[in-house]
Design a protein around this motif. Structure first.
Motif, short mmCIF file in Angstrom:
data_model
loop_
_atom_site.label_atom_id
_atom_site.label_comp_id
_atom_site.label_asym_id
_atom_site.label_seq_id
_atom_site.Cartn_x
_atom_site.Cartn_y
_atom_site.Cartn_z
N MET A 1 0.47 -1.34 0.07
CA MET A 1 -0.33 -0.11 -0.33
C MET A 1 1.02 1.73 0.00
O MET A 1 1.96 1.87 1.06
N THR A 2 0.59 2.15 -0.35
CA THR A 2 1.58 3.73 -1.06
C THR A 2 1.23 4.21 -0.08
O THR A 2 0.13 4.26 0.69
N ALA A 3 2.06 5.10 0.15
CA ALA A 3 1.40 6.14 1.65
C ALA A 3 0.55 7.09 1.34
O ALA A 3 -0.36 7.37 2.35
N LEU A 4 -0.01 7.33 -0.49
CA LEU A 4 -1.21 8.25 -0.39
C LEU A 4 -1.88 7.16 -0.06
O LEU A 4 -2.98 7.96 0.66
N GLY A 5 -1.50 5.62 0.35
CA GLY A 5 -2.99 5.27 -0.51
C GLY A 5 -3.51 4.96 1.43
O GLY A 5 -4.76 4.49 1.78
N ARG A 6 -2.66 4.92 2.10
CA ARG A 6 -2.39 4.35 4.03
C ARG A 6 -3.28 5.89 4.84
O ARG A 6 -3.83 5.95 5.36
N SER A 7 -2.59 6.99 3.85
CA SER A 7 -3.18 8.57 4.80
C SER A 7 -4.67 8.57 4.05
O SER A 7 -5.43 9.48 4.59
N ARG A 8 -4.82 8.40 3.11
CA ARG A 8 -6.63 8.30 2.58
C ARG A 8 -6.90 6.99 3.88
O ARG A 8 -8.66 7.78 3.89
N ARG A 9 -6.60 5.95 4.18
CA ARG A 9 -7.57 5.31 4.62
C ARG A 9 -7.88 6.01 6.10
O ARG A 9 -8.48 5.35 6.68
N TRP A 10 -6.32 6.53 6.29
CA TRP A 10 -6.70 6.73 8.21
C TRP A 10 -7.67 8.23 8.07
O TRP A 10 -8.28 8.51 8.99
N GLY A 11 -7.39 8.78 6.63
CA GLY A 11 -8.30 9.65 7.23
C GLY A 11 -9.49 9.30 6.65
O GLY A 11 -11.00 10.49 7.91
N ALA A 12 -9.98 8.32 6.34
CA ALA A 12 -11.49 7.80 6.22
C ALA A 12 -12.03 7.50 7.53
O ALA A 12 -13.34 7.60 8.36
N ILE A 13 -11.06 6.41 8.14
CA ILE A 13 -11.19 5.54 9.71
C ILE A 13 -11.39 6.98 10.36
O ILE A 13 -12.71 7.42 11.46
N VAL A 14 -10.58 8.47 10.19
CA VAL A 14 -10.53 8.91 11.93
C VAL A 14 -12.05 9.67 10.85
O VAL A 14 -13.26 10.70 12.23
N LEU A 15 -13.01 10.35 10.06
CA LEU A 15 -13.68 11.18 9.71
C LEU A 15 -15.00 9.58 9.85
O LEU A 15 -16.17 10.18 10.73
N PHE A 16 -15.33 8.46 9.72
CA PHE A 16 -15.58 7.75 10.01
C PHE A 16 -16.13 8.18 11.76
O PHE A 16 -17.13 6.87 12.31
N ARG A 17 -14.82 7.64 11.96
CA ARG A 17 -15.33 8.00 13.64
C ARG A 17 -15.35 9.23 14.79
O ARG A 17 -16.52 9.18 15.04
N LEU A 18 -15.52 10.36 13.52
CA LEU A 18 -16.16 11.27 14.78
C LEU A 18 -17.43 11.57 14.22
O LEU A 18 -18.42 11.73 15.02
N ALA A 19 -17.90 10.43 12.89
CA ALA A 19 -19.14 10.74 12.82
C ALA A 19 -20.11 9.22 13.47
O ALA A 19 -21.22 10.19 13.89
N SER A 20 -19.44 9.04 14.23
CA SER A 20 -20.17 7.80 14.78
C SER A 20 -20.15 8.53 16.51
O SER A 20 -20.99 8.28 16.46
N ALA A 21 -19.51 9.79 16.55
CA ALA A 21 -18.73 9.80 17.71
C ALA A 21 -20.06 10.94 18.26
O ALA A 21 -20.78 11.56 18.84
N ILE A 22 -20.25 11.56 17.17
CA ILE A 22 -21.41 12.71 17.22
C ILE A 22 -22.25 12.19 16.91
O ILE A 22 -23.46 12.33 17.93
N LEU A 23 -22.82 11.28 16.57
CA LEU A 23 -24.71 10.17 16.65
C LEU A 23 -24.33 9.95 18.20
O LEU A 23 -25.66 9.65 18.84
N ARG A 24 -23.30 8.98 18.56
CA ARG A 24 -23.49 8.63 20.05
C ARG A 24 -24.12 10.03 21.07
O ARG A 24 -24.34 9.76 21.86
N GLY A 25 -22.79 11.23 20.81
CA GLY A 25 -23.09 12.24 21.79
C GLY A 25 -24.24 12.70 21.81
O GLY A 25 -25.26 13.20 22.47
N ALA A 26 -25.02 12.86 19.86
CA ALA A 26 -26.72 13.31 19.77
C ALA A 26 -27.34 12.26 20.52
O ALA A 26 -29.00 13.11 21.05
N ALA A 27 -27.50 10.87 20.18
CA ALA A 27 -28.57 10.01 20.97
C ALA A 27 -28.50 9.99 22.53
O ALA A 27 -29.00 10.17 23.45
#
Length: 79
Positions: A1-27
């Motif tokens: 996996m290239t450095a760009l691929g890893r950074s895209r993957r981690w960026g997506a993981i961070v965004l999905f975790r942020l969305a999850s935290a937003i949903l849990r907090g709102a609930a």
């Protein structure tokens, strides 16, 4: 996996975790009746936008067909 691929993957993981935290907090806030149903809908909409951003980071931007102008010159005068 290239450095760009890893950074895209981690960026997506961070965004999905942020969305999850937003949903849990709102609930939790909605269960304690600290935010209204309208506020909950607003938070859900925001979380959906964050999730879409995460998907776009992983998958890339959606391809859209280019607009092609059709005139008589373009089709070689074939009717």
């Amino acid at each position: 996996m290239t450095a760009l691929g890893r950074s895209r993957r981690w960026g997506a993981i961070v965004l999905f975790r942020l969305a999850s935290a937003i949903l849990r907090g709102a609930a939790a806030l909605h269960q304690r009746r600290m935010i209204s149903p309208a506020g909950l809908r607003t938070v859900l909409s925001m979380a959906r936008s964050v999730e879409r951003a995460g998907a776009r980071v992983v998958l890339g931007s959606a391809s859209r067909p280019a607009f092609i102008a059709t005139t008589e010159e373009d089709n070689g005068d074939v009717d």
